[in-house]
Each structure stands twice: as C-alpha cells, then as structure tokens.
Design a protein around this motif. Structure first.
Motif, mmCIF file in Angstrom:
data_model
loop_
_atom_site.group_PDB
_atom_site.id
_atom_site.type_symbol
_atom_site.label_atom_id
_atom_site.label_comp_id
_atom_site.label_asym_id
_atom_site.label_seq_id
_atom_site.Cartn_x
_atom_site.Cartn_y
_atom_site.Cartn_z
ATOM 1 N N ASP A 50 0.747 -1.412 33.174
ATOM 2 C CA ASP A 50 1.650 -1.155 32.046
ATOM 3 C C ASP A 50 1.143 -1.792 30.744
ATOM 4 O O ASP A 50 1.693 -1.547 29.678
ATOM 5 N N TRP A 51 0.087 -2.596 30.827
ATOM 6 C CA TRP A 51 -0.493 -3.175 29.623
ATOM 7 C C TRP A 51 -1.284 -2.142 28.823
ATOM 8 O O TRP A 51 -1.572 -2.358 27.650
ATOM 9 N N ASN A 52 -1.660 -1.037 29.452
ATOM 10 C CA ASN A 52 -2.420 -0.005 28.741
ATOM 11 C C ASN A 52 -1.708 0.456 27.472
ATOM 12 O O ASN A 52 -2.354 0.750 26.471
ATOM 13 N N ASN A 53 -0.361 0.504 27.523
ATOM 14 C CA ASN A 53 0.386 0.983 26.348
ATOM 15 C C ASN A 53 0.481 -0.063 25.243
ATOM 16 O O ASN A 53 1.075 0.185 24.205
ATOM 17 N N ARG A 54 -0.106 -1.229 25.449
ATOM 18 C CA ARG A 54 -0.145 -2.274 24.422
ATOM 19 C C ARG A 54 -1.337 -2.101 23.481
ATOM 20 O O ARG A 54 -1.491 -2.848 22.521
ATOM 21 N N PHE A 55 -2.186 -1.125 23.763
ATOM 22 C CA PHE A 55 -3.432 -0.911 23.014
ATOM 23 C C PHE A 55 -3.437 0.472 22.362
ATOM 24 O O PHE A 55 -2.829 1.411 22.858
ATOM 25 N N THR A 56 -4.172 0.560 21.249
ATOM 26 C CA THR A 56 -4.321 1.855 20.588
ATOM 27 C C THR A 56 -5.418 2.684 21.242
ATOM 28 O O THR A 56 -5.440 3.895 21.089
ATOM 29 N N GLY A 57 -6.345 2.051 21.919
ATOM 30 C CA GLY A 57 -7.453 2.761 22.561
ATOM 31 C C GLY A 57 -8.739 2.704 21.762
ATOM 32 O O GLY A 57 -9.791 3.138 22.209
ATOM 33 N N MET A 58 -8.672 2.144 20.547
ATOM 34 C CA MET A 58 -9.862 2.082 19.706
ATOM 35 C C MET A 58 -9.838 0.837 18.827
ATOM 36 O O MET A 58 -8.832 0.546 18.189
ATOM 37 N N GLU A 59 -10.958 0.125 18.811
ATOM 38 C CA GLU A 59 -11.085 -1.056 17.955
ATOM 39 C C GLU A 59 -11.478 -0.621 16.546
ATOM 40 O O GLU A 59 -12.236 0.334 16.370
ATOM 41 N N GLU A 109 0.583 -9.611 26.152
ATOM 42 C CA GLU A 109 1.841 -10.246 25.751
ATOM 43 C C GLU A 109 1.580 -11.539 24.979
ATOM 44 O O GLU A 109 2.263 -11.833 23.997
ATOM 45 N N THR A 110 0.580 -12.289 25.440
ATOM 46 C CA THR A 110 0.220 -13.529 24.753
ATOM 47 C C THR A 110 -0.256 -13.226 23.340
ATOM 48 O O THR A 110 0.150 -13.893 22.380
ATOM 49 N N ILE A 111 -1.092 -12.214 23.200
ATOM 50 C CA ILE A 111 -1.641 -11.846 21.893
ATOM 51 C C ILE A 111 -0.524 -11.388 20.960
ATOM 52 O O ILE A 111 -0.497 -11.764 19.782
ATOM 53 N N LEU A 112 0.399 -10.599 21.462
ATOM 54 C CA LEU A 112 1.517 -10.149 20.626
ATOM 55 C C LEU A 112 2.443 -11.311 20.266
ATOM 56 O O LEU A 112 2.996 -11.355 19.159
ATOM 57 N N LYS A 113 2.583 -12.251 21.176
ATOM 58 C CA LYS A 113 3.361 -13.456 20.881
ATOM 59 C C LYS A 113 2.676 -14.264 19.774
ATOM 60 O O LYS A 113 3.338 -14.766 18.861
ATOM 61 N N ILE A 132 -2.146 -3.466 19.940
ATOM 62 C CA ILE A 132 -3.426 -4.111 19.674
ATOM 63 C C ILE A 132 -4.458 -3.029 19.395
ATOM 64 O O ILE A 132 -4.620 -2.105 20.201
ATOM 65 N N LYS A 133 -5.147 -3.139 18.264
ATOM 66 C CA LYS A 133 -6.166 -2.149 17.905
ATOM 67 C C LYS A 133 -7.432 -2.452 18.694
ATOM 68 O O LYS A 133 -8.313 -3.178 18.238
ATOM 69 N N ASP A 134 -7.459 -1.903 19.893
ATOM 70 C CA ASP A 134 -8.569 -2.178 20.792
ATOM 71 C C ASP A 134 -8.488 -1.225 21.963
ATOM 72 O O ASP A 134 -7.425 -0.682 22.274
ATOM 73 N N ASP A 135 -9.613 -1.036 22.612
ATOM 74 C CA ASP A 135 -9.676 -0.355 23.900
ATOM 75 C C ASP A 135 -9.689 -1.479 24.932
ATOM 76 O O ASP A 135 -10.520 -2.384 24.819
ATOM 77 N N PRO A 136 -8.794 -1.442 25.909
ATOM 78 C CA PRO A 136 -8.770 -2.544 26.862
ATOM 79 C C PRO A 136 -10.114 -2.795 27.542
ATOM 80 O O PRO A 136 -10.378 -3.909 27.988
ATOM 81 N N ASN A 185 -7.821 -16.774 18.752
ATOM 82 C CA ASN A 185 -7.593 -16.148 20.056
ATOM 83 C C ASN A 185 -7.384 -14.643 19.936
ATOM 84 O O ASN A 185 -7.851 -13.882 20.785
ATOM 85 N N ILE A 186 -6.698 -14.214 18.894
ATOM 86 C CA ILE A 186 -6.526 -12.775 18.664
ATOM 87 C C ILE A 186 -7.894 -12.134 18.453
ATOM 88 O O ILE A 186 -8.219 -11.110 19.063
ATOM 89 N N TYR A 187 -8.692 -12.753 17.607
ATOM 90 C CA TYR A 187 -10.043 -12.243 17.353
ATOM 91 C C TYR A 187 -10.851 -12.179 18.657
ATOM 92 O O TYR A 187 -11.469 -11.157 18.970
ATOM 93 N N CYS A 188 -10.859 -13.260 19.423
ATOM 94 C CA CYS A 188 -11.634 -13.323 20.671
ATOM 95 C C CYS A 188 -11.151 -12.290 21.682
ATOM 96 O O CYS A 188 -11.964 -11.684 22.389
ATOM 97 N N TYR A 189 -9.852 -12.068 21.747
ATOM 98 C CA TYR A 189 -9.303 -11.098 22.702
ATOM 99 C C TYR A 189 -9.786 -9.696 22.368
ATOM 100 O O TYR A 189 -10.214 -8.952 23.253
ATOM 101 N N ILE A 190 -9.731 -9.354 21.102
ATOM 102 C CA ILE A 190 -10.166 -8.010 20.698
ATOM 103 C C ILE A 190 -11.672 -7.845 20.873
ATOM 104 O O ILE A 190 -12.144 -6.809 21.350
ATOM 105 N N GLU A 191 -12.424 -8.867 20.539
ATOM 106 C CA GLU A 191 -13.888 -8.793 20.645
ATOM 107 C C GLU A 191 -14.394 -9.077 22.069
ATOM 108 O O GLU A 191 -15.576 -8.927 22.338
ATOM 109 N N GLU A 192 -13.480 -9.479 22.954
ATOM 110 C CA GLU A 192 -13.815 -9.829 24.338
ATOM 111 C C GLU A 192 -14.903 -10.898 24.397
ATOM 112 O O GLU A 192 -15.931 -10.756 25.053
#
Length: 183
Positions: A149-158, A84-88, A133-137, A67-74
């Motif tokens: 507020d989820w924007n701050n959960r990402f680094t902005g770059m995969e 929050e789910t991914i960080l959990k 999360i190392k990803d751009d939303p 799921n972490i992989y799928c979330y980052i790769e969309e």
C-alpha cells in the motif's frame, strides 16, 4: 595706517572664526562617528542574534531535511525509513519553516518551498490525501519491510532537478548562517 589696521582686524576675525569652527567640526565629527559606531554595534548584535536563531532552527530541521533527500535519492540510511516517516518529516519541516519564516532570507524560504513543494513532493492530491513523494519506489520495493500500500505514496517519477534544488537550498541556508560555501 588706517588701512593696515583694518586688514589686521579682518585677519584676527578670520583666525577667531577658524579657532571656533575647528573644535565644533571635530566635536561634530566625533558625535557622528560615535552614533555610527553605536548603530553598527547594534546591527552586529542583531545579526548575531538572528544567525544564532537560524542555527538553532537548522539544528531542528537539518537531519529531517537530509533524510528526505536521502530517501528520494536512495542513499545513506534510506532503507531504515518508510514513506510514512518521510511524510511525517515533511509536515514537521513545514511547521518549523513556516513558523520561523521571518528568520530566513526570502531567497532561502523560496528555495525551501521549491524543494519541498515542487521537487520532493507532489501536492494537491485531494482534500484529505497526503502529498505524494516525487519518486519511483525503485529498489525500496525490494526491502523486506516494504508494504504494497506504500506504492500510492509515490508519484512514480523523480524530479530531474531534485539534487540541484537540494544543493541550492543548502547553499542558501549556509549563506544565511554566514558560512562561506564557495569551495
């Protein structure tokens, strides 16, 4: 005549020695073979137990890792997940992997750490701050469930090596499970 008799006695002695040495050699060979087989059976049983435990652990972590992989790769069901789910999932996986570190090969554990701590997440964001999360939303922002507020959960770059790192980890896990993944 005496000489002939002496040779005959030497021959008899040689035959006697060979007659005694042969059963001793065969018995020794049998004992050594038996010990080797017992050790081999013990190692086989131990390996079977370890592989069974690894499979049990993978049953607990495989879906969350994917799921972490799928979330980052969309891909897949990423739309149903939140940061929050991914960080959990990350916290859960770290607990499981670190508490069961002894069951994994050093290579698999190192690849796990590389994937989680370098490819999928950025660590050390502050003492009380979660990893990011190392990803751009990206297209996740267009989801109706998106919260600003989820924007701050990402680094902005995969990470450019995210996919390769995940594949290496899965191949190593498969190897630890005794699965031939050479297709």
């Amino acid at each position: 005549m005496e000489k002939k008799n002496k040779v005959w006695n030497s021959l008899e002695i040689a035959k006697l020695i060979v007659g005694i040495a042969m059963p001793i050699s065969i018995a020794s060979f049998g004992v050594i073979t038996n010990m080797t087989l017992q050790e081999s059976n013990h190692n086989f049983s131990l390996n079977k137990i370890i592989i069974t435990k690894r499979a049990e652990i993978y049953e607990q972590i495989g879906e969350k890792l994917n799921n972490i992989y799928c979330y980052i790769e969309e891909v897949g069901e990423y739309k149903d997940m939140t940061p929050e789910t991914i960080l959990k999932y990350r916290r859960y996986l770290n607990t499981k992997m670190h508490s069961h570190k002894a069951f994994w090969s050093p290579e698999t554990f190192d690849l796990y750490l590389n994937y989680m701590d370098r490819e999928a997440f950025a660590l050390w964001q502050g003492e009380v701050t979660d990893a990011r999360i190392k990803d751009d939303p990206g297209q996740k922002r267009s989801l109706s469930s998106w919260q600003e507020d989820w924007n701050n959960r990402f680094t902005g770059m995969e990470s450019p090596t995210h996919k390769q790192s995940y594949e290496l980890l899965l191949n190593s896990i498969a190897n630890d499970l005794g699965i031939d993944n050479s297709r």
